[in-house]
Design an enzyme around this catalytic site. Sequence first.
Site, PDB file in Angstrom:
ATOM      1  N   CYS A  19       0.864  -1.185   0.000  1.00 47.41           N
ATOM      2  CA  CYS A  19       0.000   0.000   0.000  1.00 47.41           C
ATOM      3  C   CYS A  19       0.895   1.228   0.000  1.00 47.41           C
ATOM      4  O   CYS A  19       1.755   1.379   0.869  1.00 47.41           O
ATOM      5  CB  CYS A  19      -0.912  -0.014   1.218  1.00 47.41           C
ATOM      6  N   GLU A  71      -5.922   8.257   8.694  1.00 45.62           N
ATOM      7  CA  GLU A  71      -5.724   9.269   7.664  1.00 45.62           C
ATOM      8  C   GLU A  71      -4.211   9.542   7.576  1.00 45.62           C
ATOM      9  O   GLU A  71      -3.592  10.044   8.519  1.00 45.62           O
ATOM     10  CB  GLU A  71      -6.499  10.561   7.910  1.00 45.62           C
TER      11      GLU A  71
END
Length: 207
Positions: A19, A71
């Site tokens: 990722c 986040e």
Amino acid sequence: MALSTRSRTILTLYSARDCVHCHRVRLILAAKGVSYELILVDPARPPEDLIDLNPTHSLPTLVDRDLVLYETTVVAEYLDERYPHPPLMPIDPLSRARLRLAIVRMERDWLPLVEQCAGSGKNSEAARKRLRDALLSALPLFKAAKFFLNPELSLADCALVPLIWRLPSLGVSLPREAHAITDYGERIFRNPGFTRSLTSDEKLLRD
């Protein structure tokens, strides 16, 4: 600035195996020399403890004692402030603002293309072209300093380098005249700290 080898307080990081956003946080941790527990997660099947900690189940998720953060930008800036040495942003406000704008551009225009490039078909091919053209349009920025718009490693590099690492696996090839981008990536890839930031799956992206 070399990626640090110092050890600090242990944190817990929930991360996917491959990722670009999780890699960004792992690279920051490597640069800071922070010890942490890495929990690799299948985003499609988040574990119960992650579900309990983070209502969005998003990755990366950072746990520092009673604090839970998610986040990517929030996590990145927290780590730079929580562990101030070495700093990953310049001191003067003008340079900090310039790098923050660069990160916003990456997050808005470049990083979303990583997922779009995966696979085959016209949409993926169009995404590869957009990513290639975007990097080439920024070529002068790679020539402006040793790191991205800065003489030392910064949060902007930590956002950008995971993207550069993935270019071959995404099927994005750069022309010879883009050697400044290739050289930029290779300088950071050679650092042992960068190697520590990689999962076993990410190491295979360039094998």
